[in-house]
Design an enzyme around this catalytic site. Structure first.
Site, PDB file in Angstrom:
ATOM      1  N   GLY A 103      18.001  10.053  -8.822  1.00 21.28           N
ATOM      2  CA  GLY A 103      18.612   8.738  -9.060  1.00 21.28           C
ATOM      3  C   GLY A 103      20.120   8.847  -9.183  1.00 21.28           C
ATOM      4  O   GLY A 103      20.771   8.003  -9.782  1.00 21.28           O
ATOM      5  N   ALA A 104      20.690   9.919  -8.609  1.00 20.28           N
ATOM      6  CA  ALA A 104      22.122  10.178  -8.807  1.00 20.28           C
ATOM      7  C   ALA A 104      22.903  10.138  -7.503  1.00 20.28           C
ATOM      8  O   ALA A 104      24.052  10.557  -7.456  1.00 20.28           O
ATOM      9  CB  ALA A 104      22.296  11.531  -9.500  1.00 20.28           C
ATOM     10  N   LEU A 142      22.350  11.868  -4.815  1.00 17.95           N
ATOM     11  CA  LEU A 142      22.539  13.206  -4.247  1.00 17.95           C
ATOM     12  C   LEU A 142      21.408  13.581  -3.289  1.00 17.95           C
ATOM     13  O   LEU A 142      21.258  14.744  -2.913  1.00 17.95           O
ATOM     14  CB  LEU A 142      22.660  14.238  -5.382  1.00 17.95           C
ATOM     15  CG  LEU A 142      23.815  13.956  -6.361  1.00 17.95           C
ATOM     16  CD1 LEU A 142      23.768  14.901  -7.557  1.00 17.95           C
ATOM     17  CD2 LEU A 142      25.165  14.076  -5.651  1.00 17.95           C
ATOM     18  N   GLY A 143      20.620  12.592  -2.916  1.00 19.89           N
ATOM     19  CA  GLY A 143      19.606  12.808  -1.874  1.00 19.89           C
ATOM     20  C   GLY A 143      18.391  13.590  -2.346  1.00 19.89           C
ATOM     21  O   GLY A 143      17.782  14.317  -1.557  1.00 19.89           O
ATOM     22  N   PRO A 169      19.668  16.495  -9.640  1.00 17.98           N
ATOM     23  CA  PRO A 169      19.491  15.328 -10.510  1.00 17.98           C
ATOM     24  C   PRO A 169      18.967  14.158  -9.672  1.00 17.98           C
ATOM     25  O   PRO A 169      19.445  13.926  -8.563  1.00 17.98           O
ATOM     26  CB  PRO A 169      20.906  15.038 -11.019  1.00 17.98           C
ATOM     27  CG  PRO A 169      21.677  16.293 -10.777  1.00 17.98           C
ATOM     28  CD  PRO A 169      21.056  16.971  -9.598  1.00 17.98           C
ATOM     29  N   SER A 206      15.375  12.534  -3.164  1.00 18.68           N
ATOM     30  CA  SER A 206      14.085  12.156  -2.562  1.00 18.68           C
ATOM     31  C   SER A 206      14.001  12.665  -1.122  1.00 18.68           C
ATOM     32  O   SER A 206      12.955  13.176  -0.701  1.00 18.68           O
ATOM     33  CB  SER A 206      13.849  10.648  -2.647  1.00 18.68           C
ATOM     34  OG  SER A 206      14.762   9.968  -1.836  1.00 18.68           O
ATOM     35  N   ALA A 207      15.110  12.594  -0.393  1.00 18.10           N
ATOM     36  CA  ALA A 207      15.088  13.106   0.987  1.00 18.10           C
ATOM     37  C   ALA A 207      14.812  14.604   0.989  1.00 18.10           C
ATOM     38  O   ALA A 207      14.003  15.110   1.777  1.00 18.10           O
ATOM     39  CB  ALA A 207      16.408  12.816   1.685  1.00 18.10           C
ATOM     40  N   ALA A 208      15.456  15.340   0.079  1.00 13.10           N
ATOM     41  CA  ALA A 208      15.260  16.793   0.030  1.00 13.10           C
ATOM     42  C   ALA A 208      13.803  17.120  -0.314  1.00 13.10           C
ATOM     43  O   ALA A 208      13.223  18.068   0.239  1.00 13.10           O
ATOM     44  CB  ALA A 208      16.217  17.424  -0.993  1.00 13.10           C
ATOM     45  N   ASP A 236      20.416  11.158   4.910  1.00 13.83           N
ATOM     46  CA  ASP A 236      20.017  12.114   3.856  1.00 13.83           C
ATOM     47  C   ASP A 236      19.022  13.147   4.390  1.00 13.83           C
ATOM     48  O   ASP A 236      19.137  14.338   4.108  1.00 13.83           O
ATOM     49  CB  ASP A 236      19.382  11.365   2.673  1.00 13.83           C
ATOM     50  CG  ASP A 236      20.412  10.671   1.811  1.00 13.83           C
ATOM     51  OD1 ASP A 236      21.557  10.530   2.267  1.00 13.83           O
ATOM     52  OD2 ASP A 236      20.072  10.275   0.683  1.00 13.83           O
TER      53      ASP A 236
HETATM   54  O1  PMV Z   1      22.029   7.276  -3.021  1.00 17.50           O
HETATM   55  P1  PMV Z   1      21.394   8.067  -1.961  1.00 17.50           P
HETATM   56  O2  PMV Z   1      21.495   9.546  -2.133  1.00 17.50           O
HETATM   57  O3  PMV Z   1      19.957   7.660  -1.757  1.00 17.50           O
HETATM   58  O4  PMV Z   1      22.171   7.746  -0.591  1.00 17.50           O
HETATM   59  C1  PMV Z   1      22.001   6.507   0.069  1.00 17.50           C
HETATM   60  C2  PMV Z   1      22.977   6.405   1.206  1.00 17.50           C
HETATM   61  C3  PMV Z   1      23.034   5.001   1.826  1.00 17.50           C
HETATM   62  O5  PMV Z   1      24.032   5.044   2.850  1.00 17.50           O
HETATM   63  C4  PMV Z   1      23.435   3.952   0.808  1.00 17.50           C
HETATM   64  C5  PMV Z   1      21.703   4.584   2.446  1.00 17.50           C
HETATM   65  C6  PMV Z   1      21.335   5.317   3.723  1.00 17.50           C
HETATM   66  O6  PMV Z   1      20.160   5.220   4.104  1.00 17.50           O
HETATM   67  O7  PMV Z   1      22.191   5.970   4.361  1.00 17.50           O
END
Ligand code: PMV
Length: 332
Positions: A116-117, A119-120, A114, A122-124, A164
């Protein structure tokens, strides 16, 4: 040179068990990869284009020769996918003029994470894309993938801690400190988690900027919260080592109080957490940047079925049980 024509790679989502936001300022965090993934197919094409599509319905086409700049006048898809494009362009640039047959790449992103939740996702997507595209030329080292994916993630929000991308590349359960060596953790007990997703999508960039302003205006309060977050994280390492789920849950609750004080929680998140604790979670907290996104609840493994029944009875539908420690980047 005979390049591979098509490659598929995948990378996992994550949960932050401890330390979000404070990790941006050098405090430790504990993260685990979970069994939801994004899968990316990269294919050489003959035209000088980088075409990217995703199962979120996003579709954009860019030049593979000259790095385009993001511009608000372009479509939402064009700007949302831009960091992925920039990463792909960087890889192609390293290999340009090596083979005239292939001048561009087509990327297809399929994600069951999902977005915007918290859970990373965009990084994945960045990790899986970099892994797939580089493998069209040769199989990269994970460290290399991590650094390129991090470059793309920095376009999304420049202050990223890198946590992430790190967990998505290497997988497992880790103790993470920005810009230093990170270590794998072992949990003696199986961690049974349920992720509950709020109705509010968040923007990590805006949440991180909000915290930056908070810190600028409340330096000593922020430092106090950060010190407490660090102590919680370090105690959690010991609780994991001995498999003390009750202690771990208490520490999650304490961590959530700090996030509330920081101002990144809201009524919906707090309500969901109260509900999880009422129906048997040993601990619950927001995970990721907050302001919406997801809540994680920790429970004794044997309580999972009854916990899920109670969630359903309440009418909640956006949730899933998560197992910690999935593989990081996989290249097929
Ligand atoms: O909400 P997410 O999955 O993008 O996680 C962000 C985590 C933060 O600590 C708020 C930012 C970061 O770069 O670590």
């Amino acid at each position: 040179m005979n390049y591979v024509k098509i490659v598929r790679a995948s990378a996992p989502a994550k949960v932050m068990l401890f330390g979000e936001h404070f990790v941006v300022y050098g405090c430790p965090a504990i993260l685990g990869s979970i069994d939801k993934r994004v899968s990316v197919t990269a294919k050489h094409i003959g035209s000088a284009k980088i075409n990217i599509s995703s199962n979120r319905g996003l579709l954009a086409s860019y030049s593979s020769e000259k790095l385009e700049k993001p511009d608000p006048k372009y479509s939402e898809a064009h700007n949302t996918l831009y960091p992925i494009y920039a990463a792909v362009h960087g890889i192609l640039k390293d290999h340009f003029n090596v083979d005239g047959k292939y001048r561009g790449v087509e990327i297809e992103i399929n994600s069951d994470i999902p977005w915007g939740a918290g859970l990373g996702s965009s990084a994945a997507s960045c990790v899986a894309t970099v892994g797939a595209v580089k493998s069209l030329y040769f199989k990269p080292e994970k460290k290399w993938v991590y650094s390129r994916a991090l470059g793309a993630e920095r376009i999304i929000h420049e202050n990223t801690s890198g946590a992430d991308c790190n967990i998505s590349t290497f997988g497992g359960l880790i103790y993470y400190v920005k810009d230093t060596q990170n270590r794998k953790l072992k949990s003696k007990a199986e961690l049974s988690l349920v992720v509950l997703i709020t109705a509010i999508k968040h923007s990590t960039g805006s949440q991180v900027s909000y915290v930056k302003n908070f810190r600028n205006q409340n330096r000593s309060l922020f430092n106090d919260l950060a010190n407490r977050a660090t102590r919680i994280c370090n105690k959690a390492v010991s609780a994991l080592r001995v498999g003390n789920i009750i202690k771990l849950g208490e520490l999650m609750n304490e961590n959530h109080i700090l996030l509330k004080e920081l101002g990144v929680s809201n009524d919906e998140i707090n309500g969901l957490i109260r509900f999880c604790l009422d129906i048997g979670a040993t601990g619950a907290k927001l995970t990721g940047a907050g302001g919406g996104g997801s809540v994680i609840a920790l429970l004794p493994n044997e309580n999972l079925a009854s916990f899920i029944r109670k969630i359903r009875k309440k009418g909640l539908r956006q949730y899933f049980p998560a197992r910690i420690g999935s593989y990081g980047l996989l290249i097929e």
